[in-house]
Scaffold this active site. Structure first.
Site, PDB file in Angstrom:
ATOM      1  N   GLY A   1      43.867  45.888  35.973  1.00 19.85           N
ATOM      2  CA  GLY A   1      42.909  45.021  36.649  1.00 19.85           C
ATOM      3  C   GLY A   1      43.139  43.573  36.272  1.00 19.85           C
ATOM      4  O   GLY A   1      43.700  43.281  35.209  1.00 19.85           O
TER       5      GLY A   1
ATOM      6  N   GLN B   1      41.170  34.783  35.206  1.00 17.79           N
ATOM      7  CA  GLN B   1      42.328  35.010  34.320  1.00 17.79           C
ATOM      8  C   GLN B   1      43.582  34.287  34.807  1.00 17.79           C
ATOM      9  O   GLN B   1      44.546  34.159  34.057  1.00 17.79           O
ATOM     10  CB  GLN B   1      42.616  36.509  34.195  1.00 17.79           C
ATOM     11  CG  GLN B   1      41.526  37.267  33.451  1.00 17.79           C
ATOM     12  CD  GLN B   1      41.886  38.731  33.317  1.00 17.79           C
ATOM     13  OE1 GLN B   1      41.606  39.524  34.212  1.00 17.79           O
ATOM     14  NE2 GLN B   1      42.529  39.094  32.216  1.00 17.79           N
TER      15      GLN B   1
ATOM     16  N   CYS C   1      42.681  43.822  27.390  1.00 20.51           N
ATOM     17  CA  CYS C   1      42.568  42.784  28.417  1.00 20.51           C
ATOM     18  C   CYS C   1      43.851  41.960  28.416  1.00 20.51           C
ATOM     19  O   CYS C   1      44.349  41.600  27.352  1.00 20.51           O
ATOM     20  CB  CYS C   1      41.363  41.891  28.113  1.00 20.51           C
ATOM     21  SG  CYS C   1      41.141  40.563  29.297  1.00 20.51           S
ATOM     22  N   LEU C   2      44.367  41.671  29.604  1.00 22.80           N
ATOM     23  CA  LEU C   2      45.601  40.877  29.700  1.00 22.80           C
ATOM     24  C   LEU C   2      45.413  39.474  29.119  1.00 22.80           C
ATOM     25  O   LEU C   2      46.388  38.832  28.755  1.00 22.80           O
ATOM     26  CB  LEU C   2      46.060  40.790  31.159  1.00 22.80           C
ATOM     27  CG  LEU C   2      46.517  42.106  31.788  1.00 22.80           C
ATOM     28  CD1 LEU C   2      46.790  41.923  33.275  1.00 22.80           C
ATOM     29  CD2 LEU C   2      47.753  42.665  31.081  1.00 22.80           C
TER      30      LEU C   2
ATOM     31  N   HIS D   1      34.536  45.865  33.536  1.00 27.67           N
ATOM     32  CA  HIS D   1      35.351  44.884  32.796  1.00 27.67           C
ATOM     33  C   HIS D   1      35.668  43.671  33.677  1.00 27.67           C
ATOM     34  O   HIS D   1      35.522  42.520  33.254  1.00 27.67           O
ATOM     35  CB  HIS D   1      36.638  45.570  32.324  1.00 27.67           C
ATOM     36  CG  HIS D   1      37.583  44.692  31.578  1.00 27.67           C
ATOM     37  ND1 HIS D   1      37.855  44.859  30.231  1.00 27.67           N
ATOM     38  CD2 HIS D   1      38.334  43.638  31.977  1.00 27.67           C
ATOM     39  CE1 HIS D   1      38.724  43.922  29.852  1.00 27.67           C
ATOM     40  NE2 HIS D   1      39.045  43.178  30.891  1.00 27.67           N
ATOM     41  N   GLU D   2      36.077  43.945  34.926  1.00 32.17           N
ATOM     42  CA  GLU D   2      36.491  42.844  35.811  1.00 32.17           C
ATOM     43  C   GLU D   2      35.294  42.022  36.285  1.00 32.17           C
ATOM     44  O   GLU D   2      35.376  40.792  36.362  1.00 32.17           O
ATOM     45  CB  GLU D   2      37.272  43.379  37.018  1.00 32.17           C
ATOM     46  CG  GLU D   2      38.559  44.129  36.674  1.00 32.17           C
ATOM     47  CD  GLU D   2      39.470  43.412  35.698  1.00 32.17           C
ATOM     48  OE1 GLU D   2      39.478  42.161  35.673  1.00 32.17           O
ATOM     49  OE2 GLU D   2      40.170  44.097  34.937  1.00 32.17           O
TER      50      GLU D   2
ATOM     51  N   HIS E   1      34.280  39.563  33.735  1.00 24.06           N
ATOM     52  CA  HIS E   1      35.111  38.351  33.723  1.00 24.06           C
ATOM     53  C   HIS E   1      34.523  37.268  34.634  1.00 24.06           C
ATOM     54  O   HIS E   1      34.620  36.079  34.332  1.00 24.06           O
ATOM     55  CB  HIS E   1      36.526  38.658  34.235  1.00 24.06           C
ATOM     56  CG  HIS E   1      37.492  39.085  33.170  1.00 24.06           C
ATOM     57  ND1 HIS E   1      37.832  38.285  32.118  1.00 24.06           N
ATOM     58  CD2 HIS E   1      38.224  40.222  33.026  1.00 24.06           C
ATOM     59  CE1 HIS E   1      38.727  38.922  31.355  1.00 24.06           C
ATOM     60  NE2 HIS E   1      38.978  40.098  31.881  1.00 24.06           N
TER      61      HIS E   1
END
Ligand code: NI
Length: 162
Positions: free
Chosen positions: A46, A51, A88-89, A130-131, A134
């Site tokens: 994701g 991000q 997380c990226l 999670h997304e 963000h």
């Protein structure tokens, strides 16, 4: 399509609240294409627009069943609970244990502005939460119960980053 640079936890952009998308135009479609390419390139499941330094309510996800694009997503309902590892990226090299709902229902617009609903379980539910976090400037590290260390992850199947 082009890869976008993923911003990391030190960047204040990740702490800002993203604004709704109002124009469903070519620029949005290009951003969505770039976000998907960037997510796949980074082996993520994701990616949210903040991000890649765009403060708009846009996410892409692929938890194994194909690409999902969500514009202006809203959580409608949640059910149950799961506790598991999350990454997380934007927080490379780290993992934490995070409690999430087991089932999540959300509404969202597609790239043309049409409204849809989605129901996700397990990894997809975790990913949706999670997304969307963000988009409100929240990272999993804010709500994790504890950090996970590498030696614990040897047999871990859910070694995913979002
Ligand atoms: Ni993330």
């Amino acid at each position: 399509m082009a890869l976008r640079k993923i911003v990391h936890i030190e960047d204040d952009l990740l702490r800002k609240k993203s604004r709704p998308v109002e124009k469903f135009d070519e620029k949005l479609h290009k951003l969505l294409d770039d976000m998907a390419e960037t997510m796949y390139h980074a082996n993520g499941v994701g990616l949210a627009a903040p991000q890649v330094a765009v403060l708009r309510r846009i996410v892409v996800m692929d938890c194994g069943d194909g690409l999902i694009e969500m514009i202006n997503p809203e959580i409608i309902a949640t059910e149950g609970e799961q506790d598991g590892p999350e990454g997380c990226l934007s927080v490379p090299g780290r993992r934490g244990m995070v409690k999430r709902p087991m089932v999540v229902r959300a509404r969202f617009q597609d790239r043309n502005g049409e409204w849809y609903e989605i129901e996700g379980e397990e990894l997809l539910a975790r990913c949706i939460m999670h997304e969307t976090d963000h988009l409100d400037g929240q990272l999993y590290v804010d709500i994790m119960s504890r950090e996970i260390f590498d030696d614990e992850l040897e047999d871990e199947a859910e070694d995913e980053e979002a």
